[in-house]
Design a protein around this motif. Sequence first.
Motif, short mmCIF file in Angstrom:
data_model
loop_
_atom_site.label_atom_id
_atom_site.label_comp_id
_atom_site.label_asym_id
_atom_site.label_seq_id
_atom_site.Cartn_x
_atom_site.Cartn_y
_atom_site.Cartn_z
N CYS A 137 107.96 -58.03 -9.41
CA CYS A 137 107.82 -57.64 -10.73
C CYS A 137 108.27 -56.14 -11.34
CB CYS A 137 106.26 -57.63 -11.34
SG CYS A 137 105.39 -59.39 -11.37
N TYR A 138 108.28 -55.41 -10.35
CA TYR A 138 108.91 -54.19 -10.32
C TYR A 138 110.53 -54.29 -10.71
CZ TYR A 138 110.86 -49.19 -9.10
OH TYR A 138 111.46 -48.26 -9.10
N ILE A 139 111.11 -55.00 -9.86
CA ILE A 139 112.46 -55.55 -9.74
C ILE A 139 112.96 -56.18 -11.17
CG2 ILE A 139 114.36 -56.33 -8.87
CD1 ILE A 139 113.37 -56.33 -6.02
N ILE A 140 112.29 -57.21 -11.59
CA ILE A 140 112.53 -57.77 -12.78
C ILE A 140 112.27 -56.98 -14.05
CG2 ILE A 140 111.57 -59.87 -14.33
CD1 ILE A 140 110.77 -61.05 -11.66
N ILE A 141 111.37 -56.05 -13.90
CA ILE A 141 111.05 -55.42 -15.22
C ILE A 141 111.83 -53.72 -15.16
CG2 ILE A 141 109.07 -54.25 -16.73
CD1 ILE A 141 107.18 -56.56 -15.61
N ILE A 142 111.49 -53.23 -14.39
CA ILE A 142 111.81 -51.69 -13.96
C ILE A 142 113.31 -51.77 -13.38
CG2 ILE A 142 111.41 -49.50 -13.07
CD1 ILE A 142 109.13 -50.66 -15.09
N GLN A 143 113.74 -52.59 -12.72
CA GLN A 143 115.08 -52.32 -12.08
C GLN A 143 116.04 -53.94 -12.36
OE1 GLN A 143 116.36 -49.83 -10.51
NE2 GLN A 143 114.58 -48.53 -10.97
N PRO A 144 116.31 -54.26 -13.60
CA PRO A 144 116.94 -55.53 -13.47
C PRO A 144 118.24 -55.66 -13.08
CG PRO A 144 116.92 -54.10 -15.73
CD PRO A 144 116.01 -53.47 -14.72
N GLN A 145 118.87 -54.49 -12.70
CA GLN A 145 120.22 -54.44 -12.29
C GLN A 145 120.01 -55.11 -10.62
OE1 GLN A 145 118.60 -51.74 -13.12
NE2 GLN A 145 118.57 -50.53 -11.49
N MET A 146 119.04 -54.89 -10.09
CA MET A 146 118.82 -55.46 -8.90
C MET A 146 118.64 -56.84 -8.71
SD MET A 146 116.37 -52.38 -7.29
CE MET A 146 116.25 -53.01 -5.71
N ASN A 147 118.28 -57.44 -9.81
CA ASN A 147 117.93 -58.90 -10.01
C ASN A 147 119.31 -59.71 -10.25
OD1 ASN A 147 116.75 -61.33 -9.99
ND2 ASN A 147 115.81 -60.67 -11.94
N SER A 148 119.98 -59.63 -9.25
CA SER A 148 121.29 -60.22 -9.30
C SER A 148 121.61 -60.85 -8.10
CB SER A 148 122.40 -59.40 -9.75
OG SER A 148 122.93 -58.31 -8.82
N LYS A 149 122.48 -61.88 -8.12
CA LYS A 149 123.19 -62.67 -6.88
C LYS A 149 123.92 -61.75 -5.96
CE LYS A 149 125.02 -66.70 -5.34
NZ LYS A 149 125.52 -68.39 -5.89
#
Length: 791
Positions: free
Chosen positions: A766-778
């Motif tokens: 949830c931290y990645i999805i909400i706070i660090q969206p740039q990390m949520n990439s292929k």
Amino acid sequence: MVYATMEINNMPDLLPNVTLGFKIYDACYNEVRSLMGTMWILSGKKDFVPNFICHGKFMPSAIVGDMPSKTSMPIAQILGLYRYPQISYGSVLPFLSDKIQFPSFLRTVFNDNNAVFAFAQLMMYFNWTWVGVITTDNDLGRSGSQLLIKEIEKNGGCIAFLETLPTYSSMESVFRIVDVVKKSRATAIVVYSTMENLIPLMEEASFHNITDKVWVGRGSLSISSDFLKKDILKTLNGSLGIAIQSGKIPGFKEFLYNIHPSKFLDDIFMKTFWENAFGCIWPAEETNNYTSTSTKPSDAGTPQCTGKERLDSIDPSLYDVYNFRFTYKTHTAVFALAHALHQMSSCVPGHGPFKNGSCADIYNHQPWQLLHYVKKVKFNNTAGETIFFDENGDAPMYLDILNWQLFPNRSTQYVHIGSYDASAPIGHELQIDQSRILWNGGQIHAPLSVCSAPCPKGQRRATRQGQKICCFDCLPCSKWEIQNPADNSECLKCPEDKWPDTLKEVCVPKLIQFLSYEEFLGASLAGISLILCLLTVSVLCLFIIKRKTPIVKANNRELSYLLLISLILCFLCSLVFIGRPTMTTCMLRQVVFGVIFSVCLSVILAKTITVIMVFSATNPDSRIRKLVGFRIPRYIVPFCTMIQIILCTVWLASSPPFAELNMAAEIGTIVIECNEGSKVLFSCILCYMGLLAFISLLVAFLARKLPDTFNEAKFITFSMLVFASVWVTFIPAYLSTKGKHMVAVEVFAILSSSSGLLVCIFFPKCYIIIIQPQMNSKRYITGRSSNKRGL
């Protein structure tokens, strides 16, 4: 007697056309004198000739008297031979009720043995359990005192001492008895003695200033004015007396105030009474048309009587015209004889009570014929009281309870404080008005007369060895017992659903305890459960919304959704533990908890195995690569859950949980809790969950070094460590608590372990999805993955 005869002669409906007369003899409290008077009455002359009647025209029909029992007995023995009616107005000796020895004796007073019950109830009423008894060495004293002792002990009291006054004057005995009274702890002393024997004892008690005792007397002690002449007022102040019932005689007070020597010229006592009452001397000459000769020696300092002295000026304690006791009984005796004679005169020939229906002649009858009517007489006297005699010739017993009160001006008064009615219902015979009692020293509360002080509330009596039951020590009742109200020598154990109050007097219902929504603890846990449930729902919604993002895809979306749903149910299942336990909730609690947590742990195990299989499949030599096509993780969840369901089904079918009342969990509290039924099957369910948790932890630990980007193993490992820590800590905490707090500990463990899984597994994502969206990439995930593999 004179007044009653005058009344009857003036009544038109009682003995009409018949005039009653009388003769009066004074026995002077002497048995010989009483016998002489009886012989004169029977023979008609002073020179007694046995079986000869020398009367003129008429013979006295009956005898009224005597007052003392000792003089009535010889009279009754003689009169009984001839069945000559005799009615006493003051003889209370119990033996006189024996109709074999005294067949013609009747009395308008009670049998003195019955007065014993009044004494005993009086002792019980004031809680006087340590009582001294002083009696006279005669038939009345011996029989009465023994019966009194028996009744007092029957009511739970004890006799501190029993002392006997000799019938002859013996100051040695008086000194000894006074010494016993002074040393005794008994405050209440029953005096079962005649007046003449008692006066020396009271004088000696007064000399020793014994004022801390309550004297309870009978007969003459209760009403006699003789004690007023003695210096014993302080000693008797506050004493109680049981006296013959007083009654009203209409018009008698006026009659007494109107007597005068001029009206009773033949009365040999009238002048003596007048001189002693007013302290004067009758003149020797003729005055007011009657001749008077002084009965007192001439004294220059003593005035002469004028005849104008007023009787209503005499102290009522000396000339009492208000309280008629023996006087009232005498009046009743005369009227009883008059009613018997009236019934005899009203007899109809042929319907009479004697042979062939014959009647008796009122002017010429046999003594036994009048006795027949006297025994059956029943009438209402002038005071409205019903008069009759029982089979023993005794009148109904009704007693007055008196309190002797001394006032500062040295005046005294007998105050009527209650009564004893033998005909009243059991338990209501004695009536006392405590507000009218004045004890010695001006006290308004009854003094104690006990060997040992009453035990405090919540304690029982323990009799001292070798002593009477009234002497005891006090021992506290146990924590589950109360003082027995019926027998304070033992304690009563409260029923299981009750416990003693603070004073240990009564058993009060125990408080019903369970973890409820109304209290702060239950409401707090329910609120936390709902908040965590909403938080989990929010995470689930976030994952559904971001289901196409790489980080969600990379963590097995289906298993993540299933784990979040199972966590939601975990938080909600804690609500089943809150509220009043019932059969249904007890069956649901552990079953729902066991099945849902089994699903949750199975999903975690499946996620861990999925991670291992994914990363192992990249190795060409791995044997696990061959199993990837079988999609084994999909079967782990239903298989592991089914085992738990089977265990729960067997548990519910064989020995299901049920609600029970735990009486011993907490003092004064009934805990409603769930009994788990079969301990073995319940342990199997818990052990199975523990096995799933151990396997998940072990597998996650082995997979902890896999590449970070795709690796959930470290988070799962940490979450399972939290899970294990919570439940390992739960065991001692659960065993060390009682009642509703045990349930609270279990709810807290459920919430804590579920929260640990939610936080450790899903919050990093949830931290990645909400706070660090740039990390949520292929690209980022793939790049990090390559770097890791390169290392």
